[in-house]
Design a protein around this motif. Structure first.
Motif, short mmCIF file in Angstrom:
data_model
loop_
_atom_site.label_atom_id
_atom_site.label_comp_id
_atom_site.label_asym_id
_atom_site.label_seq_id
_atom_site.Cartn_x
_atom_site.Cartn_y
_atom_site.Cartn_z
N TYR A 163 0.86 -1.20 0.00
CA TYR A 163 0.00 0.00 0.00
C TYR A 163 0.89 1.24 0.00
N PRO A 164 1.59 1.50 -1.11
CA PRO A 164 2.57 2.59 -1.14
C PRO A 164 1.96 3.99 -1.01
N ASN A 165 0.68 4.15 -1.31
CA ASN A 165 0.05 5.46 -1.23
C ASN A 165 -0.64 5.70 0.11
N SER A 166 -0.52 4.75 1.02
CA SER A 166 -1.17 4.86 2.32
C SER A 166 -0.15 5.16 3.41
N LYS A 167 -0.65 5.75 4.47
CA LYS A 167 0.18 6.05 5.63
C LYS A 167 -0.27 5.14 6.78
N GLU A 201 -5.50 6.50 3.58
CA GLU A 201 -5.18 6.91 2.21
C GLU A 201 -6.24 7.92 1.79
N GLY A 202 -5.83 9.18 1.72
CA GLY A 202 -6.79 10.25 1.46
C GLY A 202 -7.77 10.34 2.62
N ASP A 203 -9.06 10.23 2.32
CA ASP A 203 -10.10 10.27 3.37
C ASP A 203 -10.46 8.88 3.87
N LYS A 204 -9.90 7.87 3.27
CA LYS A 204 -10.25 6.48 3.61
C LYS A 204 -9.31 5.92 4.69
N GLU A 205 -9.90 5.31 5.72
CA GLU A 205 -9.13 4.60 6.73
C GLU A 205 -9.55 3.14 6.71
N PHE A 206 -8.58 2.26 6.84
CA PHE A 206 -8.88 0.83 6.80
C PHE A 206 -7.79 0.05 7.53
#
Length: 107
Positions: A47-51, A77-82
């Protein structure tokens, strides 16, 4: 002589009390730290675009000759949390990684 012994006793008591307290506050690296680092690396590469915003070691499971370390990482990632469950299976004796499984979850 008695005053000297009393003075030494008063001097030694604070040291005897504080030394064990220092050991109680010493940081100990948990046994799963090595596997947690691997879980983070695998998650970041998948998930390279996620923190990664949180991390939890859920425990370990020993089966015959293998151990499974279980982690849950929370990503944004952006407004999405998972969440992402990471299971690392390795040979208990040699610590050779056998499998790394990632499973995304909404909770």
């Amino acid at each position: 002589m008695r005053k000297l012994l009393v003075a030494l006793g008063i001097f030694m008591i604070p040291q005897a009390v504080t030394l064990p307290m220092l050991d109680a506050h010493a940081e100990v690296t948990p046994a799963y730290a090595k596997w947690g680092k691997l879980a983070i690396e695998k998650t970041q590469s998948s998930y390279p675009n996620s923190k990664i915003i949180d991390y939890l070691h859920e425990g370990s499971e020993v089966n015959e000759e293998a151990t499974i370390e279980k982690f849950k990482l929370w990503l944004k990632e952006g407004d999405k949390e998972f969440g992402v469950y990471v299971r690392i299976k390795y040979t208990t004796e040699t610590q050779k990684v056998l499998d790394v499984e990632l499973q995304e979850t909404a909770k």
